[in-house]
Write a protein that holds these residues in place. Structure first.
Motif, PDB file in Angstrom:
ATOM      1  N   ASP A   1       0.838  -1.198   0.000  1.00  0.00           N
ATOM      2  CA  ASP A   1       0.000   0.000   0.000  1.00  0.00           C
ATOM      3  C   ASP A   1       0.876   1.252   0.000  1.00  0.00           C
ATOM      4  N   GLY A   2       1.469   1.557  -1.170  1.00  0.00           N
ATOM      5  CA  GLY A   2       2.320   2.728  -1.285  1.00  0.00           C
ATOM      6  C   GLY A   2       2.964   2.800  -2.647  1.00  0.00           C
ATOM      7  N   VAL A   3       3.882   3.739  -2.830  1.00  0.00           N
ATOM      8  CA  VAL A   3       4.572   3.910  -4.110  1.00  0.00           C
ATOM      9  C   VAL A   3       6.066   4.065  -3.851  1.00  0.00           C
ATOM     10  N   ARG A   4       6.884   3.632  -4.799  1.00  0.00           N
ATOM     11  CA  ARG A   4       8.338   3.715  -4.696  1.00  0.00           C
ATOM     12  C   ARG A   4       8.808   5.155  -4.812  1.00  0.00           C
ATOM     13  N   ALA A   5       9.956   5.399  -4.199  1.00  0.00           N
ATOM     14  CA  ALA A   5      10.674   6.658  -4.341  1.00  0.00           C
ATOM     15  C   ALA A   5      12.000   6.366  -5.027  1.00  0.00           C
ATOM     16  N   PHE A   6      12.379   7.201  -5.978  1.00  0.00           N
ATOM     17  CA  PHE A   6      13.601   6.987  -6.748  1.00  0.00           C
ATOM     18  C   PHE A   6      14.692   7.996  -6.416  1.00  0.00           C
ATOM     19  N   GLY A   7      14.349   8.990  -5.613  1.00  0.00           N
ATOM     20  CA  GLY A   7      15.302  10.030  -5.266  1.00  0.00           C
ATOM     21  C   GLY A   7      14.716  10.916  -4.192  1.00  0.00           C
ATOM     22  N   PRO A   8      15.315  12.089  -3.952  1.00  0.00           N
ATOM     23  CA  PRO A   8      14.876  12.949  -2.854  1.00  0.00           C
ATOM     24  C   PRO A   8      13.480  13.548  -3.012  1.00  0.00           C
ATOM     25  N   ILE A   9      12.917  13.537  -4.221  1.00  0.00           N
ATOM     26  CA  ILE A   9      11.590  14.118  -4.443  1.00  0.00           C
ATOM     27  C   ILE A   9      10.629  13.006  -4.839  1.00  0.00           C
TER      28      ILE A   9
END
Length: 559
Positions: free
Chosen positions: A362-370
């Motif tokens: 239940d969420g989404v990936r982050a690829f960097g600081p934003i």
């Protein structure tokens, strides 16, 4: 997505107001607009039913409903603030109270689509790129309690507050990076005019002026008590009454509030409970009017409180796994000094597995600081060197000549965070990195974090609409929340903050993020969805997209 920049160009000519380069458009967010309010106009109180709410349940009052006065609204908070000082603390547990005790010059609307006035009478006038002229309301009074005793707020209070917020005392004034080194001076030509002069063009200026942390405080209170750790006297809709640590905070209606007719409720109480299951129970048993839960508690709350208003949104708080902070005088020590070791650690961490096991995906990936919720500014995809790749991680360990490493990992304890620590321990063990798990109580953890001395941590930082805050506060020259010493990255972050052309600024923001990711200071992991509930009696208000904005002056109870 609305085209703010076309509208900006028209207003630039017709209104001679220049607002440079701060566009905060993102996925699910409208392009940023800036709206000035007249003396009697108020910021929106969340009047549009948000996507994802329970069918038939409106989180806010219908336009035809007449607000009712009186009553006590009770909120759950996941912990106690470290301090009541908005210039020191970084927790939304602080701004839940302080955004109701104080006012700022400007505010974001709940959906982050606009900046509206608060103490300011209109948007700044910009006679040139370096000058911001702000007029404030006349007749605004501090609370009629000691030591302010109801005196009028003036431009000198604004100047004092911004200068105090900008004090360069690491660990004390956590939001100094907003304006520290950016302002050439603050002038007060009369009681109701403040003139900010920047040293160079400053794209995020309006975003920082509208931050829920940029609050105008009372000087006499600071002088009497030495700081604002346990005291709060402002001009806001509620008067601070009590803070019993780890139990509750209380405030009462300000009868002399300068926004006529507000607030509606007589009293506000915030009850603290760090355990997510306890928080869910409090809402189910109607001990609180509002609560935010995560995926493990969602089905239980929805099943038990079918009458509640509900909204699901991606959190602006997200998970990262950090390696040691560095400064010029505190460089990486072996084996961290070898970027191959740091990359090995990054590529040994499998964020998808953590998200699936702890939050059922239940969420989404982050690829960097934003975060991807700010689509315009975020990296569009994960860089190959950052992706989970256990085989390559093992090769990198071999290339770095590291057969094993042992070190502690700290975090702020709660059931989900503790699970994350266990999973990270197992993942890193596959490359010979043995992690000693050291969960800590919230305040102790943040005190350790802001000492900038630890080996590993897994942490929940914040993302905000303007890219500068997501870069400067963690990786910039005057960063507050994390330290990563890299002059090349510092320069890129400085350049993007001074770039007024939106497309050129975006290119700099993306380049800065790529360099940060490829310097391997941490693993950028994911953000989870927040599940927000209010009792059907709560009208005129719902949770802001920016959870740091806790203002509830428009809330009323239909009892």
């Amino acid at each position: 997505m609305s085209n703010y920049w076309e509208r900006y160009a028209v207003r630039r000519i017709s209104r001679r107001r220049l607002l440079y380069g701060s566009g905060v458009a993102g996925a699910g967010l409208a392009g940023l607009a800036l709206a000035g309010c007249g003396d009697d106009e108020e910021a929106p109180g969340g009047t549009q039913p948000p996507a994802g709410q329970t069918p038939g349940a409106s989180p806010t009052a219908a336009p035809t409903e007449q607000p009712k006065r009186g009553g006590e609204v009770i909120f759950h908070l996941g912990g106690s603030p470290r301090s009541l000082d908005p210039h020191f603390d970084t927790f939304p547990y602080n701004t839940a109270l302080t955004n109701n005790v104080y006012n700022g010059l400007y505010r974001f609307t709940p959906d982050l689509a606009e900046i509206v006035t608060d103490l300011a009478t209109a948007l700044p006038e910009n006679p040139d790129q370096l000058t911001w002229v702000v007029k404030i309301h006349q007749g605004v009074k501090f609370h009629n309690v000691d030591p302010a005793n109801g005196r009028e707020l003036t431009a000198e209070d604004v100047k004092y507050s911004i200068e105090r917020q900008s004090t360069n005392e690491p660990g004390k004034f956590q939001h100094a990076y907003f304006f520290l080194g950016k302002l050439d001076g603050i002038d007060t030509p009369d009681k109701y005019t403040v003139v900010f002069r920047t040293k160079r063009p400053y794209a995020p200026m309006m975003s920082y002026l509208a931050s829920p942390w940029t609050l105008i405080i009372n000087r006499e209170t600071v002088e009497k008590y030495g700081d604002l750790t346990q005291h709060a006297v402002g001009t806001g809709p509620f008067i601070f009454k009590e803070w019993q640590k780890d139990v509750h905070m209380k405030a009462e209606r300000n009868p002399d509030y300068w926004k006529q007719g507000l607030p509606y409720v007589d009293r506000v109480t915030w009850l603290f409970a760090t355990d997510p299951d306890t928080a869910a129970t409090m809402f189910i048993q109607k001990q609180v009017h509002a609560v935010i839960v995560s995926q493990p508690q969602l089905d239980r709350v929805r099943s038990a409180r079918k009458d509640a208003n509900y909204k699901a949104v991606p959190s602006q708080f997200w998970r990262q796994m950090r390696m040691p902070p560095t400064t010029k005088d505190q460089p990486y020590q072996p084996p961290f000094s070898d970027p191959r070791f740091r990359q090995a650690v990054v590529q040994a961490v499998n964020p998808e597995q953590v998200l699936d096991l702890v939050y059922a995906g239940d969420g989404v990936r982050a690829f960097g600081p934003i975060l991807p919720i700010y689509e315009y500014w975020a990296l569009p995809e994960e860089l190959p060197e950052h992706k989970f790749d256990l085989a390559n991680a093992k090769k990198l360990m071999q290339a770095a000549g590291v057969t094993s490493f042992r070190g502690p990992m700290i975090w702020a304890t709660n059931p989900q965070a503790d699970q994350i620590g266990e999973i990270l321990k197992q993942q890193l063990a596959q490359i010979g990195v043995e992690v000693e798990l050291q969960p800590m109580e919230l305040a102790a953890y943040y005190n350790q974090t802001y000492s900038y001395k630890y080996t590993f941590s897994h942490h929940v930082p914040l993302n905000n609409p303007d890219p500068d805050e997501n870069l400067s506060s963690y990786f910039g020259r005057n960063s507050t929340y994390y330290k990563h010493y890299n002059e090349e990255i510092f320069d890129l972050i400085d350049q993007q903050s001074q770039e007024l052309d939106r497309e050129r600024r975006r290119a700099l923001v993306l380049e800065a993020q790529r360099k940060i990711v490829l310097d391997f200071p941490m693993k950028f992991m994911f953000t989870t969805n927040l599940h927000e509930f209010t009792d059907p009696a709560v009208k005129g208000w719902f949770y802001h997209t920016d959870l740091y904005d806790g203002r509830i002056e428009t809330l009323w109870l239909d009892l």
